[in-house]
Design an enzyme around this catalytic site. Sequence first.
Site, PDB file in Angstrom:
ATOM      1  CB  SER A  11      -2.746 -10.206   0.818  1.00 20.03           C
ATOM      2  OG  SER A  11      -3.302  -8.969   0.421  1.00 20.03           O
ATOM      3  CG  HIS A  12       0.384  -6.260  -2.783  1.00 17.75           C
ATOM      4  ND1 HIS A  12       0.192  -7.403  -3.519  1.00 17.75           N
ATOM      5  CD2 HIS A  12       1.402  -5.578  -3.376  1.00 17.75           C
ATOM      6  CE1 HIS A  12       1.055  -7.408  -4.523  1.00 17.75           C
ATOM      7  NE2 HIS A  12       1.798  -6.319  -4.458  1.00 17.75           N
ATOM      8  CB  SER A  13      -3.750  -5.492   2.228  1.00 17.68           C
ATOM      9  OG  SER A  13      -4.486  -5.416   3.428  1.00 17.68           O
TER      10      SER A  13
END
Lengths: 130, 101
Positions: A11-13
């Site tokens: 994920s980007h996060s």
Amino acid sequence: MSDTVGIVIVSHSRDIAKGTADMVRQMVGSEVKVAFCGGDPDGGLGTNVPGIIDAINDAWSTKGVAILVDLGGAETNSEMAVEMLEPERRKMVVVCNAPIVEGAVMAATEAAGGSSLEQVRAVAEELTAG
Amino acid sequence: MLETSADGPFVTGKVRLVHAVGMHARPAVKLTKLAKRFQAQISVRASEAADWINAKSVAKVMALRAPRDSIIEIKAHGDDAEAAVAALIDLVATDFPDAGS
């Protein structure tokens, strides 16, 4: 038959990646290897190819690894990470076209039963087909 | 209970869903994982729905959305069908305990 397909969450996060991995471990159990990566080293949003390769190595199984991604770069960087693996390992890693959280739980549930990489991918992608 | 059909013998069973919020994600994962341990073909349905669904498909079991107190029916066909139905009924009747694995 004892080995199970590994799951990688990208994920980007970092929080989303970690949270999704926690959910998989709590809902499905510990028999499936789950690795995650997300965020950039400064704590911001992002994904990076070396991090994804490390996660693939952590989740590695003789049955292969299924990757679940969120948006854009997570997918392209995951595909790049797969391209950079040794040729014989490359064909044992797939990037699933599925929602990250739901796909990860479904894929891990399927993997826990000892299913093949193709079966695991098909179950994760069942959600997209509907 | 043993029932016979054109496809051969089916073992069937019924159990009431006692889980507080019904058949949601975690129970669905547990039911699917347990079903996969058996060779038998296993189907489930809730509240006499028209369609039986494959108990080994986590997406379909999750989509059951059976509320609390609904009756879950299980039918299985194959060598270990009897054990499969007994195990699944026990899982639902005991409210999906954490098995540890």
